[in-house]
Structure formats: structure tokens, C-alpha cells
Design an enzyme around this catalytic site. Structure first.
Site, mmCIF file in Angstrom:
data_model
loop_
_atom_site.group_PDB
_atom_site.id
_atom_site.type_symbol
_atom_site.label_atom_id
_atom_site.label_comp_id
_atom_site.label_asym_id
_atom_site.label_seq_id
_atom_site.Cartn_x
_atom_site.Cartn_y
_atom_site.Cartn_z
ATOM 1 N N SER A 140 0.855 -1.189 0.000
ATOM 2 C CA SER A 140 0.000 0.000 0.000
ATOM 3 C C SER A 140 0.886 1.233 0.000
ATOM 4 C CB SER A 140 -0.868 0.009 1.267
ATOM 5 O OG SER A 140 -1.520 1.248 1.414
ATOM 6 N N TYR A 153 -1.311 -0.427 10.818
ATOM 7 C CA TYR A 153 -1.507 -0.796 9.405
ATOM 8 C C TYR A 153 -0.249 -0.479 8.604
ATOM 9 C CZ TYR A 153 -3.620 -0.903 4.706
ATOM 10 O OH TYR A 153 -3.904 -1.186 3.386
HETATM 11 P P1 NDP Z 1 -11.428 -5.942 0.815
HETATM 12 O O1 NDP Z 1 -11.870 -5.783 2.237
HETATM 13 O O2 NDP Z 1 -12.437 -5.825 -0.258
HETATM 14 O O3 NDP Z 1 -10.681 -7.345 0.633
HETATM 15 C C1 NDP Z 1 -9.917 -7.925 1.629
HETATM 16 C C2 NDP Z 1 -9.837 -9.411 1.349
HETATM 17 O O4 NDP Z 1 -9.017 -10.028 2.337
HETATM 18 C C3 NDP Z 1 -11.192 -10.087 1.399
HETATM 19 O O5 NDP Z 1 -11.331 -10.905 0.267
HETATM 20 C C4 NDP Z 1 -11.141 -10.926 2.659
HETATM 21 O O6 NDP Z 1 -11.827 -12.151 2.453
HETATM 22 C C5 NDP Z 1 -9.633 -11.191 2.769
HETATM 23 N N1 NDP Z 1 -9.228 -11.550 4.113
HETATM 24 C C6 NDP Z 1 -9.280 -10.798 5.241
HETATM 25 N N2 NDP Z 1 -8.859 -11.502 6.290
HETATM 26 C C7 NDP Z 1 -8.529 -12.731 5.826
HETATM 27 C C8 NDP Z 1 -8.040 -13.920 6.417
HETATM 28 N N3 NDP Z 1 -7.804 -13.997 7.747
HETATM 29 N N4 NDP Z 1 -7.801 -14.986 5.631
HETATM 30 C C9 NDP Z 1 -8.055 -14.929 4.309
HETATM 31 N N5 NDP Z 1 -8.527 -13.844 3.685
HETATM 32 C C10 NDP Z 1 -8.757 -12.759 4.439
HETATM 33 O O7 NDP Z 1 -10.256 -4.886 0.636
HETATM 34 P P2 NDP Z 1 -9.296 -4.505 -0.599
HETATM 35 O O8 NDP Z 1 -9.636 -5.259 -1.804
HETATM 36 O O9 NDP Z 1 -9.273 -3.028 -0.656
HETATM 37 O O10 NDP Z 1 -7.887 -4.969 -0.003
HETATM 38 C C11 NDP Z 1 -7.063 -5.930 -0.633
HETATM 39 C C12 NDP Z 1 -5.625 -5.593 -0.326
HETATM 40 O O11 NDP Z 1 -5.290 -4.340 -0.906
HETATM 41 C C13 NDP Z 1 -5.313 -5.482 1.181
HETATM 42 O O12 NDP Z 1 -4.056 -6.084 1.452
HETATM 43 C C14 NDP Z 1 -5.213 -3.961 1.386
HETATM 44 O O13 NDP Z 1 -4.396 -3.633 2.467
HETATM 45 C C15 NDP Z 1 -4.638 -3.539 0.056
HETATM 46 N N6 NDP Z 1 -4.843 -2.121 -0.275
HETATM 47 C C16 NDP Z 1 -6.115 -1.618 -0.412
HETATM 48 C C17 NDP Z 1 -6.282 -0.270 -0.689
HETATM 49 C C18 NDP Z 1 -7.645 0.347 -0.808
HETATM 50 O O14 NDP Z 1 -7.719 1.589 -0.821
HETATM 51 N N7 NDP Z 1 -8.730 -0.424 -0.905
HETATM 52 C C19 NDP Z 1 -5.138 0.625 -0.895
HETATM 53 C C20 NDP Z 1 -3.863 -0.022 -0.757
HETATM 54 C C21 NDP Z 1 -3.740 -1.345 -0.464
HETATM 55 P P3 NDP Z 1 -12.716 -12.910 3.555
HETATM 56 O O15 NDP Z 1 -13.269 -11.879 4.495
HETATM 57 O O16 NDP Z 1 -13.777 -13.598 2.745
HETATM 58 O O17 NDP Z 1 -11.773 -13.877 4.188
#
Ligand code: NDP
Length: 204
Positions: A140, A153
């Protein structure tokens, strides 16, 4: 390419049930990758696998549970012939003022964002090395820029950056390491913030 049944490379995406992970799965499938969708919400990844077709498989797995990741890796080996690409995308962003009240959030972020990526990588590494693979880590902008409320974070994303740079040097030529540092993307990520005032402020 290390797949025995392949019509395309095999990509494993953690956190494929929403947001950037689901979008990445759609983009890779459109580019003829066969994808393994990992997340805890099985209903979401099941319907995405149905939508994508082309051998896509949905595997319920929590990245904080190594046994579940080992079982997922075995299914990827058996059903898809092994992973060519691992996208470490699963993450949570539990922003809040620094306080003991948020200590569970700090542990959760380290366990998912940092240790989850490290665990998935060490479990899938032999598959990635077999034939030459790609490791893609979703960091990020918060891995370079810190702001009030983002300390833990940012620590996890700073950690992902340092770990990725070390692996980039160490794993060549067997595995190519790519680090992606997105800015703000409109996903459900902020909806999981537990500190109410911060959640409302971020969502606005
Ligand atoms: P979402 O919340 O849409 O997606 C997060 C995903 O992580 C979900 O699919 C969730 O699936 C999964 N997840 C969370 N905890 C677990 C776990 N314990 N085991 C397996 N899967 C897990 O957020 P984003 O798509 O925005 O985020 C995706 C990545 O991008 C993250 O690493 C975030 O830090 C990064 N990011 C996002 C930004 C943004 O502005 N959105 C900016 C910069 C980076 P489930 O709950 O079904 O397990």
C-alpha cells in the site's frame, strides 16, 4: 509453466472474495489464467469461480491458519497442477487512534497482512519454484507514507515492503517478486474498521 493439465498459468489469489482480489482474479482469468480463489467467505468465492469458469476453483482458507493454507496448496497441486503465481492480497485496515483498546486490531493486522502473506509464501514456495513463478505482494501507499491513526496498518505494509525486497534479491532467478503499492481504491476495506468515529470519517 509447471502445470501438467495447463491451458494457461495457474494463479492463486488470497482475499479473492471482494475488492482488489476479486478484480485481480477477473483480470487474470480474462488473460487465460486458471485461478484458485482463497478467502474465508466461501459463498463469495464459489460464485466468482462459477462466473469465471476455465478451471477456477474456490478454496475456503484463512491465511492466519497454516493448516488451512497447506490444505489449499495441496488442492491447487491436485486440481490445477501447481501454482505459477501467488498474489498475497488478503488484508485488513483497522485504522484508529493508537490505544490499548485497539490492541486486538493490531494483532489481527499483523497476523493477516504480514504473517498471512509470509505463511502463504513459504507454503506455496516449492510450487512457485517448480518451473519459475511469480510472487506478487499487495502492499500500500501506507507502506511508505504514515498518518495519524495508521500506525499498525503502516507497520504491516512497511513490513511487507522490506520482506518483499529481501525475497526479490534472494529468490531470483527461480521466482520473480513484484510489489504493488495501491493508493485509495473503493472497496469494502474501511467497512471493517472497528473504531466507529474513524470508520465514519474514512468512509466519508
Ligand atoms: P477488501 O476488504 O475488499 O478485501 C480484503 C480481502 O481479504 C477479502 O477478500 C477478505 O476475504 C480477505 N481476508 C481478510 N482476512 C482474511 C483472512 N484472515 N484470511 C483470508 N482472507 C482474508 O479490501 P481490498 O480489496 O481493498 O484490499 C485488498 C488488499 O489491498 C489489502 O491487502 C489492502 O491492504 C490492500 N490495499 C487496499 C487499498 C484500498 O484503498 N482499498 C489501498 C492499498 C492497499 P474474507 O473476508 O472472505 O476472508
Amino acid at each position: 509453466m509447471n502445470s501438467t493439465q495447463s491451458t494457461g498459468r495457474v494463479a492463486v489469489i488470497t482475499g479473492a472474495s471482494s475488492g482488489i482480489g476479486a478484480a485481480t482474479a477477473r483480470a487474470l482469468a480474462a488473460d487465460s489464467y486458471r485461478v484458485a480463489l482463497l478467502a474465508r467467505r466461501l459463498d463469495r468465492i464459489d460464485s466468482l469461480a462459477d462466473e469465471l469458469g476455465n478451471g477456477a476453483v474456490a478454496i475456503q482458507a484463512d491465511v492466519t491458519d497454516r493448516e488451512q493454507i497447506v490444505a489449499a496448496a495441496q488442492r491447487v497441486k491436485d486440481e490445477l497442477g501447481g501454482a505459477d503465481v501467488l498474489v498475497n492480497n488478503a488484508g485488513n485496515m483497522l485504522l484508529a487512534p493508537f490505544s490499548s483498546e485497539q490492541r486486538a486490531d493490531y494483532r489481527a493486522m499483523v497476523e493477516v497482512n504480514l504473517l498471512g502473506a509470509i505463511t502463504a509464501t513459504e507454503v506455496f514456495l516449492d510450487q512457485l519454484k517448480d518451473g519459475g513463478g511469480d510472487l506478487v505482494n499487495i502492499s500500500s501507499v501506507a507502506g511508505r507514507v504514515a498518518a495519524p491513526g495508521s500506525g499498525a496498518y503502516s507497520a504491516t505494509k512497511w513490513g511487507v515492503n522490506g520482506w518483499s525486497e529481501s525475497l526479490r534479491q534472494e529468490l531470483l532467478p527461480d521466482v520473480r517478486v513484484t510489489l504493488i503499492e495501491p493508493g485509495v481504491v473503493d472497496t469494502e476495506l474501511p467497512t471493517h474498521i472497528t473504531h466507529e468515529a474513524t470508520r465514519q470519517a474514512v468512509q466519508q
